[in-house]
Design a protein around this motif. Structure first.
Motif, PDB file in Angstrom:
ATOM      1  N   UNK A 183       0.768  -1.253  -0.069  1.00 17.49           N
ATOM      2  CA  UNK A 183       0.210   0.064   0.056  1.00 17.49           C
ATOM      3  C   UNK A 183       0.973   1.211  -0.030  1.00 17.49           C
ATOM      4  N   UNK A 184       0.132   2.360  -0.208  1.00 16.39           N
ATOM      5  CA  UNK A 184       0.864   3.626  -0.036  1.00 16.39           C
ATOM      6  C   UNK A 184       1.067   3.877   1.493  1.00 16.39           C
ATOM      7  N   UNK A 185       1.704   4.963   1.857  1.00 15.85           N
ATOM      8  CA  UNK A 185       1.396   5.329   3.387  1.00 15.85           C
ATOM      9  C   UNK A 185       0.115   5.846   3.602  1.00 15.85           C
ATOM     10  N   UNK A 186      -0.023   5.691   5.104  1.00 14.20           N
ATOM     11  CA  UNK A 186      -1.272   6.107   5.460  1.00 14.20           C
ATOM     12  C   UNK A 186      -1.665   7.785   5.399  1.00 14.20           C
ATOM     13  N   UNK A 187      -2.577   8.109   5.356  1.00 22.82           N
ATOM     14  CA  UNK A 187      -2.898   9.722   5.333  1.00 22.82           C
ATOM     15  C   UNK A 187      -3.008  10.275   6.629  1.00 22.82           C
ATOM     16  N   UNK A 188      -3.050   9.491   7.683  1.00 23.62           N
ATOM     17  CA  UNK A 188      -2.954   9.942   9.164  1.00 23.62           C
ATOM     18  C   UNK A 188      -4.522   9.969   9.455  1.00 23.62           C
ATOM     19  N   UNK A 189      -4.806   9.268  10.795  1.00 21.21           N
ATOM     20  CA  UNK A 189      -6.166   9.151  11.112  1.00 21.21           C
ATOM     21  C   UNK A 189      -6.789  10.255  11.488  1.00 21.21           C
ATOM     22  N   UNK A 190      -6.155  11.459  11.645  1.00 17.16           N
ATOM     23  CA  UNK A 190      -6.531  12.767  12.025  1.00 17.16           C
ATOM     24  C   UNK A 190      -7.202  13.390  10.753  1.00 17.16           C
ATOM     25  N   UNK A 191      -6.715  12.891   9.638  1.00 21.60           N
ATOM     26  CA  UNK A 191      -7.150  13.443   8.081  1.00 21.60           C
ATOM     27  C   UNK A 191      -8.315  12.620   7.864  1.00 21.60           C
ATOM     28  N   UNK A 192      -8.687  11.650   8.297  1.00 21.66           N
ATOM     29  CA  UNK A 192      -9.756  10.731   7.576  1.00 21.66           C
ATOM     30  C   UNK A 192     -11.040  11.389   7.676  1.00 21.66           C
ATOM     31  N   UNK A 271     -12.323   5.104   4.303  1.00 25.05           N
ATOM     32  CA  UNK A 271     -12.429   3.848   4.631  1.00 25.05           C
ATOM     33  C   UNK A 271     -10.817   3.125   4.677  1.00 25.05           C
ATOM     34  N   UNK A 272      -9.992   3.300   3.647  1.00 19.74           N
ATOM     35  CA  UNK A 272      -9.076   2.467   3.679  1.00 19.74           C
ATOM     36  C   UNK A 272      -7.666   3.497   4.378  1.00 19.74           C
ATOM     37  N   UNK A 277      -4.659  -2.411  -3.329  1.00 17.60           N
ATOM     38  CA  UNK A 277      -5.474  -3.286  -4.307  1.00 17.60           C
ATOM     39  C   UNK A 277      -7.026  -3.266  -3.831  1.00 17.60           C
ATOM     40  N   UNK A 278      -7.319  -2.945  -2.875  1.00 15.93           N
ATOM     41  CA  UNK A 278      -8.671  -3.008  -2.177  1.00 15.93           C
ATOM     42  C   UNK A 278      -9.517  -1.789  -2.857  1.00 15.93           C
ATOM     43  N   UNK A 279      -8.873  -0.763  -3.601  1.00 14.82           N
ATOM     44  CA  UNK A 279      -9.572   0.290  -4.500  1.00 14.82           C
ATOM     45  C   UNK A 279     -10.389  -0.699  -5.550  1.00 14.82           C
ATOM     46  N   UNK A 280      -9.799  -1.675  -6.093  1.00 13.84           N
ATOM     47  CA  UNK A 280     -10.381  -2.526  -7.190  1.00 13.84           C
ATOM     48  C   UNK A 280     -11.542  -3.171  -6.505  1.00 13.84           C
TER      49      UNK A 280
END
Lengths: 360, 311
Positions: A183-192, A271-272, A277-280
């Motif tokens: 996966x790519x890095x996480x965008x950060x929980x605060x930004x969800x 969500x992610x 690959x969960x985007x597919x």
């Protein structure tokens, strides 16, 4: 042609809506019948299966929220097919725009993750919409400038987008810590992207509904939409009357792709938290059916997306309760699509206004 | 071929792997494109052959497993493909039904049905189609194994010129072309346009089903849900590239097979970076070819005039 068209009043719009609703609803009922027979052949009781589907889709508050979660990307994916269809183009590559939108949103989200959350979300949305818009806009441009069939090219672009996603998340954009699922890095929980107030449904639903209303205003109430519908009716006449057909087609395709790209952005942001690959998900393909069932009408897309979101949401329950394969939902969707197309040819016989006139 | 055998051949490893891959990968392209060529000659587009391909793969594998005969599997695949083709042909014969939309619907339905019915076929092993090697002259076992082809592919190779001849020299071929060039002229001559197109779609659907059976019965040679990834659709684009000529369909199929073999071949010689991108080569190739061979304002003289694909 007849007296009803001469007298403007409340009847006409009501009858027009009834006409637009009766045929798809009839198609839905016939599909339910055919699918019921299919289920019966597998040795299950159709009534029990339908009861379970209803329970899994709309029966409880929990399952209805689950349905709405699926409906949100389906609205945006549905617009990706519905908008160009008004101009006579059949775009079926929404999946590619979703995937590209998701990757772009995740990349941008990671790189600006230190900014305040609303800024991060805005940047991600812009990135997702631009990436998706570029992907479908390309199909539109190829159609206009090179005469390349947009149906085939958009699907090829979807396959290319999926390959690009896999390449990026396993190569240049890979988070070294994501071992099992690159996966790519996480965008950060605060930004969800959070949930709508009082619901367990994220803001993506609002994005979907707003997009549908916006597209409805654009296609039905604006000069742009009117010009577009002329192109859909007769491209030659549109050209002769001085409309800039290439620009209309490409802009509409960009807008359609931007909607699907936003769906990808929502999947990442709500969500992610990262692109992988969960985007597919297949939302892009279900979106085609959403658009056709809604007769490419942007407001109808909202309701059809909820319906098909519900069918999708009940799939897991069918698998657990009746041991039916997960492709059961695909079969129902396929039957629905075919019956819908057949129903179009019966349209004149199912016409409500004609029915009423014959009676009175 | 694994890494060791390929690298032991030195510089010849890569081309050999590509040619070997091409011989295994192109047959589904060939059968689907020949089928689509016949359908399009009659003036109709069947975009749903991806569904026929996957259904053919599933049914072919199932029948081969149940009866122990791979050829019965091929026959069953042709039959199922013909049924789906008949459904397409019938739907398109109704008023106000768009053949592109029907194709999309049948693609989704075919794939869904195949996944649904094929759930139980992922485990068992079915008999495969017979094959022989064109590399008999070589003492190297890796050459012999790379140049292995199967009988079904040879049938397809023979079918291409046969169809080309039939289009020009038989009554059926000429009727098909008249219907594809001008429905009005065909009607004036007393032919039932819808019926001719129905049969052309049935025939095309059957060939696409056979192409599917190749996937599950020869290469890769098993049934799973990831078996086809758009070959059925690429084959439709391939027909445009081949300018509705069956023999050119054969060449184009080999080209597409080679492009599809590029990724695995590079992997076999130890070149693994960009794996996904190389595997996407056939999609990119299709797109490039479509851009290159089309043009916005002139349509090809070879194109059946009744065809809606380029409008």
């Amino acid at each position: 042609m007849d007296d009803t068209s001469a007298k403007p009043g409340w009847r006409e719009p009501v009858l027009a809506v009834a006409d637009a609703v009766v045929v798809p609803v009839a198609a839905l009922l016939v599909s339910i019948l055919i699918f019921g027979v299919f289920i019966g052949l597998t040795g299950n009781s159709p009534i029990a299966v339908y009861a379970e589907m209803y329970r899994g889709a709309f029966g409880t508050w929990f399952s209805f929220q689950n349905t709405l979660l699926r409906a949100a990307p389906l609205m945006l994916a549905g617009l990706c097919t519905a908008l160009p269809a008004r101009l006579g183009l059949i775009i079926i590559g929404g999946e590619g725009a979703i995937v590209m939108g998701g990757v772009a949103a995740a990349t941008v989200g990671v790189s600006v993750s230190n900014a305040s959350p609303p800024v991060v979300i805005a940047c991600m949305m812009l990135a997702g919409a631009l990436a998706g818009g570029f992907w479908i806009g390309l199909a539109g441009a190829l159609r206009v400038y090179r005469g390349v069939n947009e149906t085939i090219s958009s699907l090829l672009l979807a396959y290319l987008g999926i390959a690009l996603l896999n390449h990026l998340v396993e190569g240049p954009l890979k988070d070294p810590e994501s071992l099992n699922k690159p996966s790519t890095r996480h965008i950060g929980e605060a930004n969800m992207l959070g949930d709508l107030p009082g619901l367990d449904v994220h803001y993506g639903l609002l994005f979907g509904i707003v997009a549908c209303i916006g597209c409805w205003l654009l296609m039905e109430q604006s000069v742009f939409g009117f010009s577009g519908r002329i192109v859909g009716g007769n491209a030659r006449a549109a050209r002769l009357s001085g409309l800039r057909v290439p620009r209309l087609v490409i802009l509409t395709c960009v807008l359609a792709g931007a909607c699907a790209g936003t769906a990808g952005m929502v999947e990442v942001a709500a969500i992610h938290g990262k692109a992988n690959a969960s985007l597919i998900t297949g939302y892009g393909y279900t979106g085609i059916l959403v658009a056709f069932l809604a007769r490419h009408h942007a407001l109808a897309v909202v309701f059809v997306a909820v319906l098909l979101g519900g069918i999708g949401a009940s799939g897991g329950l069918l698998q657990r309760t009746f041991d039916l394969p997960d492709a059961t939902v695909l079969v129902l969707q396929g039957i629905l699509f075919v019956v819908l197309l057949v129903s179009e040819s019966f349209r004149s016989k199912l016409n409500v206004s004609r029915f009423l006139k014959v009676r009175g | 071929m694994d890494v060791e055998t390929a690298t032991s051949l030195g510089v010849w490893g890569l081309p050999l792997a590509i040619v070997g891959g091409m011989l295994r990968v192109s047959p589904p392209f060939l059968f689907v494109s020949l089928g689509e060529c016949v359908t399009e000659k009659a003036g109709r587009v069947n975009l749903g052959l991806e569904g026929n391909l996957v259904m053919g793969a599933m049914v072919g594998y199932g029948l081969s497993y149940l009866t122990g005969s791979a050829w019965l599997g091929v026959l069953a695949a042709a039959f199922v493909g013909a049924l789906l083709g008949a459904l397409h042909g019938w739907l398109c014969g109704r008023p106000r039904v768009n053949d592109i939309a029907v194709g999309i619907a049948l693609m989704l339905l075919g794939v869904g049905l195949a996944f649904f019915l094929g759930k139980g076929l992922i485990q068992p092993t079915a008999p495969r189609l017979p094959s022989f090697s064109l590399g008999f002259w070589s003492g190297r076992p890796q050459v012999v194994s790379a140049l292995t082809i199967d009988l079904l592919f040879l049938i397809g190779v023979g079918l291409a010129p046969l169809l080309g001849w039939a289009f020009n020299h038989t009554r059926y071929g000429l009727v098909l072309r008249v219907v594809g060039e001008s429905a009005d002229a065909a009607r004036a001559m007393g032919y039932d346009v819808n019926r001719v197109r129905l049969w052309a779609t049935v025939f095309g659907g059957a060939l696409a089903g056979v192409g599917g059976s190749f996937l599950s019965l020869y290469y890769p040679g098993s049934w799973n849900e990831g078996l086809s990834s758009g070959q059925g659709l690429m084959a439709v684009a391939l027909v445009i590239f081949a300018r509705w000529d069956p023999v050119r369909c054969l060449y184009a199929s080999l080209l597409f097979g080679g492009a599809s073999a590029l990724g695995p071949a590079l992997q076999s010689v130890g070149f693994t970076s960009g794996y996904y991108l190389f595997n996407a080569a056939p999609y990119a190739l299709t797109l490039i070819i479509m851009v290159w061979s089309n043009s916005a304002d002139k349509t090809s003289a070879e194109m059946p005039a009744e065809l809606s694909i380029m409008r």
